[in-house]
Enzyme design. Structure first.
Site, PDB file in Angstrom:
ATOM      1  N   GLY A   1      -9.862  -7.243   4.453  1.00 36.04           N
ATOM      2  CA  GLY A   1     -10.804  -6.105   4.404  1.00 36.04           C
ATOM      3  C   GLY A   1     -11.783  -6.407   3.213  1.00 36.04           C
ATOM      4  N   GLY A   2     -12.174  -5.039   2.520  1.00 34.15           N
ATOM      5  CA  GLY A   2     -12.984  -5.176   1.545  1.00 34.15           C
ATOM      6  C   GLY A   2     -12.286  -5.789   0.220  1.00 34.15           C
TER       7      GLY A   2
ATOM      8  N   GLY B   1     -38.494 -34.963  -3.440  1.00 37.35           N
ATOM      9  CA  GLY B   1     -37.912 -33.639  -4.196  1.00 37.35           C
ATOM     10  C   GLY B   1     -36.557 -33.672  -4.872  1.00 37.35           C
ATOM     11  CB  ALA B   2     -33.579 -35.143  -3.751  1.00 32.73           C
TER      12      ALA B   2
HETATM   13  C1  HXC Z   1       0.361   1.074   2.389  1.00 30.01           C
HETATM   14  C2  HXC Z   1       1.300  -0.853   3.542  1.00 30.01           C
HETATM   15  C3  HXC Z   1       0.043  -1.326   3.539  1.00 30.01           C
HETATM   16  C4  HXC Z   1      -1.255  -0.732   2.931  1.00 30.01           C
HETATM   17  C5  HXC Z   1       1.333  -2.953   4.225  1.00 30.01           C
HETATM   18  N1  HXC Z   1       2.164  -1.860   3.587  1.00 30.01           N
HETATM   19  N2  HXC Z   1       0.293  -2.630   4.036  1.00 30.01           N
HETATM   20  N3  HXC Z   1       1.555   0.269   2.716  1.00 30.01           N
HETATM   21  N4  HXC Z   1      -0.799   0.549   2.627  1.00 30.01           N
HETATM   22  N5  HXC Z   1      -2.157  -1.112   3.104  1.00 30.01           N
HETATM   23  C6  HXC Z   1       3.910  -1.735   3.661  1.00 30.01           C
HETATM   24  C7  HXC Z   1       4.449  -1.803   5.178  1.00 30.01           C
HETATM   25  O1  HXC Z   1       4.357  -0.402   5.280  1.00 30.01           O
HETATM   26  C8  HXC Z   1       5.683  -2.193   4.683  1.00 30.01           C
HETATM   27  O2  HXC Z   1       6.578  -1.233   4.052  1.00 30.01           O
HETATM   28  C9  HXC Z   1       5.437  -3.171   3.534  1.00 30.01           C
HETATM   29  O3  HXC Z   1       4.145  -2.760   2.970  1.00 30.01           O
HETATM   30  C10 HXC Z   1       5.513  -4.615   4.181  1.00 30.01           C
HETATM   31  O4  HXC Z   1       4.541  -4.531   5.346  1.00 30.01           O
HETATM   32  P1  HXC Z   1       4.933  -5.390   6.562  1.00 30.01           P
HETATM   33  O5  HXC Z   1       3.937  -4.978   7.469  1.00 30.01           O
HETATM   34  O6  HXC Z   1       6.570  -4.938   7.078  1.00 30.01           O
HETATM   35  O7  HXC Z   1       4.824  -6.909   6.304  1.00 30.01           O
HETATM   36  P2  HXC Z   1       4.383  -8.120   6.981  1.00 30.01           P
HETATM   37  O8  HXC Z   1       4.790  -8.110   8.379  1.00 30.01           O
HETATM   38  O9  HXC Z   1       4.424  -9.326   6.370  1.00 30.01           O
HETATM   39  O10 HXC Z   1       2.586  -7.740   7.188  1.00 30.01           O
HETATM   40  C11 HXC Z   1       1.814  -7.670   6.102  1.00 30.01           C
HETATM   41  C12 HXC Z   1       0.451  -6.959   6.531  1.00 30.01           C
HETATM   42  C13 HXC Z   1       0.582  -5.844   7.087  1.00 30.01           C
HETATM   43  C14 HXC Z   1      -0.427  -8.077   7.539  1.00 30.01           C
HETATM   44  C15 HXC Z   1      -0.371  -7.022   5.236  1.00 30.01           C
HETATM   45  O11 HXC Z   1       1.526  -4.965   6.563  1.00 30.01           O
HETATM   46  C16 HXC Z   1      -0.536  -5.059   7.480  1.00 30.01           C
HETATM   47  O12 HXC Z   1      -1.402  -5.448   8.605  1.00 30.01           O
HETATM   48  N6  HXC Z   1      -0.850  -4.037   6.753  1.00 30.01           N
HETATM   49  C17 HXC Z   1      -1.947  -3.244   6.771  1.00 30.01           C
HETATM   50  C18 HXC Z   1      -3.266  -4.121   6.416  1.00 30.01           C
HETATM   51  C19 HXC Z   1      -4.647  -3.205   6.444  1.00 30.01           C
HETATM   52  O13 HXC Z   1      -5.239  -3.160   7.302  1.00 30.01           O
HETATM   53  N7  HXC Z   1      -4.911  -2.772   5.232  1.00 30.01           N
HETATM   54  C20 HXC Z   1      -6.100  -2.143   5.116  1.00 30.01           C
HETATM   55  C21 HXC Z   1      -7.317  -2.880   4.921  1.00 30.01           C
HETATM   56  S1  HXC Z   1      -8.677  -2.262   4.838  1.00 30.01           S
HETATM   57  P3  HXC Z   1       7.894  -1.017   4.125  1.00 30.01           P
HETATM   58  O14 HXC Z   1       8.229   0.231   3.328  1.00 30.01           O
HETATM   59  O15 HXC Z   1       8.515  -1.103   5.391  1.00 30.01           O
HETATM   60  O16 HXC Z   1       8.525  -2.149   3.226  1.00 30.01           O
HETATM   61  C22 HXC Z   1      -8.883  -2.484   3.141  1.00 30.01           C
HETATM   62  C23 HXC Z   1      -9.927  -2.033   2.566  1.00 30.01           C
HETATM   63  C24 HXC Z   1     -10.345  -2.286   1.137  1.00 30.01           C
HETATM   64  O17 HXC Z   1      -8.062  -2.950   2.402  1.00 30.01           O
HETATM   65  C25 HXC Z   1     -11.657  -1.770   0.921  1.00 30.01           C
HETATM   66  C26 HXC Z   1     -12.167  -2.315  -0.407  1.00 30.01           C
HETATM   67  C27 HXC Z   1     -13.686  -1.756  -0.569  1.00 30.01           C
END
Ligand code: HXC
Length: 522
Positions: free
Chosen positions: A171-172, A409-410
């Site tokens: 993401g971002g 040019g290079a």
């Molecule tokens: C809160 C989160 C989290 C998040 C993971 N966790 N991502 N908690 N916010 N964004 C937590 C899970 O609930 C879990 O908690 C622990 O972290 C480990 O995650 P798992 O899913 O069990 O691990 P894994 O299978 O290795 O998968 C990792 C992952 C997946 C691929 C990163 O967790 C995932 O897809 N997370 C969401 C990613 C996402 O969509 N983020 C937002 C992106 S947009 P527990 O308690 O069970 O251990 C963004 C915008 C930024 O970031 C903008 C900036 C401008």
């Protein structure tokens, strides 16, 4: 409370903080082939030098039952320490706590070390391993990211910013590493993308995997987002250490100089290997990396972007014990032509060197810009202009060696005298002309060639005309007569000439006209 009880309370808090998300999650992290945030810091910094800050910070979220779930440190370990005895600030995201996701408290911790690094003029290193924005915190987390991005921009060109991607970065969140100077990745355990495989499948119906889409290979060979890729975390962190040891700590510092007790590569060492490297025919390729390695101290080159735009080589090396930035056209790939990717790669590298007082040494062997519809429609005009712009605006010492071809040019673009290189050398094998003999003869002698064809003498006439063109232009002497080349040097003397030139430029002072900023063609 007695002192003993106070101590017990503090030690218990420290023990809890050091456990991050707990033994179970640490085990999961190890099973995934990844180190923990603290293990990574131990590998990165000089032993015993780490000083932690904000160890007891927790998030302030009370939605989704979050008030019941607090971990000391809140998913990131921050602080400072030394690499090779020189100070750095750093943060290391802890995937065992909410997947290393960014809360506003975590963002504040990261911003604090970024501010300290900027104020103290030290590199800032971010070790990323995070699920992105802390979903439970909504816009507060997004605001936290933007605070980091803003600081990345403030710090750009002032202190080195290094991103080490050691897990997810999606993401971002990718835009902080993208602004930083160097992105390191690890094969098969780190990935970066703006939208992941699932979203892509829904929107464009394309099937892909995380690794294929945004793994180390994709970003170091296809997109160019990553500058370095390593097979594992240990080698990656050791690569970060070496780079940091070679770079000035900020834009006011001179390049680090090897200490007296480090082994010396003699300044006047001859480089006979270059003679063996250069082929008889100008159309035969050779590896410019070998020529660079033959020339620089101990043959040691930290190549940046080694897997991307291989027709140009950029990297850091030392000459006379001091770091310089090296750029070289690579005849072993696309004949060393400049294309869009090579121009952008080298332009960014040159701007880094210029911002941080690193002299630029350029080895030229370029037949020109790469022809083709894809290049023209892809914007080779504006992208090639970036390279020209970067060289022309650079005020650090610029030393150029024309090894073989410098066409069209290079020739102008590759740190020629006309865009203010300080010393321009050429080997006797250099050819400096508007274009190669075949193209030039076809244009200049169209009538004569037609006539020769009608008389059945095309090959003979063409070859005579080409020989004459080469006699006049396929050498460095016309340019030397005009003062565009300062000295024709023998290839085996190149190291000595470069170091002498760098010494002559040590006190160089050059400034650009006052302005807010230039308008590089982006
Ligand atoms: C809160 C989160 C989290 C998040 C993971 N966790 N991502 N908690 N916010 N964004 C937590 C899970 O609930 C879990 O908690 C622990 O972290 C480990 O995650 P798992 O899913 O069990 O691990 P894994 O299978 O290795 O998968 C990792 C992952 C997946 C691929 C990163 O967790 C995932 O897809 N997370 C969401 C990613 C996402 O969509 N983020 C937002 C992106 S947009 P527990 O308690 O069970 O251990 C963004 C915008 C930024 O970031 C903008 C900036 C401008």
């Amino acid at each position: 409370m007695s002192y003993q009880d106070q101590l017990k309370e503090l030690l218990e808090k420290q023990r809890l903080a050091e456990k991050g998300g707990g033994d179970h999650r640490i085990q999961k992290q190890h099973e995934a082939g990844k180190l923990t945030a603290r293990e990574r810091i131990d590998l990165l910094l000089d032993p015993g030098s780490f000083v932690e800050l904000d160890q007891l910070v927790t998030h302030r979220c009370s939605d989704f039952g979050m008030e019941e779930k607090k971990f000391l440190g809140d998913g990131v370990v921050t602080g400072h320490g030394t690499i090779g005895g020189r100070r750095v600030f750093l943060y290391s995201q802890d995937f065992t706590v909410f997947g290393g996701s960014l809360s506003s408290a975590q963002a504040n911790k990261i911003c604090k070390v970024m501010d300290l690094a900027l104020k103290n003029g030290t590199p800032i290193i971010g070790l990323s391993d995070s699920g992105g924005a802390r979903i439970q915190e909504g816009v507060e987390s997004l605001g936290g990211y933007a605070e980091i991005f803003w600081r990345n921009v403030q710090s750009s060109g002032v202190i080195p910013q290094i991103s080490v991607i050691l897990g997810p970065c999606a993401g971002g969140a990718v835009y902080s590493p993208a602004i930083t100077d160097f992105v390191f990745m690890v094969e098969n355990s780190s990935y970066m993308f703006v939208t992941g495989p699932d979203v892509i499948k829904t929107v464009t119906h394309e099937e892909t995997t995380k690794e294929e889409l945004g793994g180390a290979e994709a970003h170091s060979e296809i997109s160019g987002v990553s500058h370095f890729a390593y097979p594992n975390e240990k080698s990656c962190l050791s690569g970060v250490r070496k780079l940091v040891e070679w770079l000035p700590a900020n834009n006011m510092e001179s390049p680090p100089q090897d200490s007296k007790d480090q082994p010396k590569d003699p300044v006047d060492r001859m480089c006979p290997g270059i003679l063996e490297l250069l082929p008889e025919s100008v159309n035969q390729p050779y590896d410019i990396r070998k020529l660079i390695e033959e020339t620089v101290d101990h043959g040691d080159l930290i190549e940046v972007h080694s897997g991307y735009a291989k027709n140009i080589v950029v990297g850091f090396a030392k000459l006379g014990g001091k770091t310089v930035g090296v750029v070289g056209n690579q005849p072993a790939h696309l004949a060393g032509c400049l294309d869009i990717d090579a121009s952008v790669k080298a332009a960014r590298f040159i701007r880094y060197c210029d911002a941080f007082n690193l002299p630029l040494v350029t080895f030229v062997d370029v037949p020109g810009f790469l022809p083709g519809i894809a290049q023209e429609h892809g914007g080779i005009i504006k992208h090639g202009a970036k390279l020209l712009y970067a060289y022309a605006e650079a005020t650090v010492p610029k030393i150029t060696v024309i090894v073989r071809k410098a066409y069209g040019g290079a020739y102008d673009v590759m740190a020629s005298k006309h865009i203010r290189a300080d010393f321009n050398f050429a080997f006797p094998s250099a050819e400096i002309a508007v274009m190669g003999s075949e193209g030039a003869v076809n244009i200049l002698y169209r009538g004569e060639l037609k006539e020769a064809q009608d008389n059945g003498k095309l090959e003979k006439v063409r070859s005579e005309l080409q020989e004459e063109y080469k006699r006049v232009f396929a050498n460095p002497y016309r340019a030397a007569e005009l003062g565009y080349i300062d000295e024709i040097i023998l290839p085996e003397q190149v190291r000595r000439s470069l170091i002498q030139a760098l010494m002559a430029c040590e006190t160089k002072r050059e400034t650009m006209p006052a302005r807010k900023h230039g308008n590089i063609p982006l």
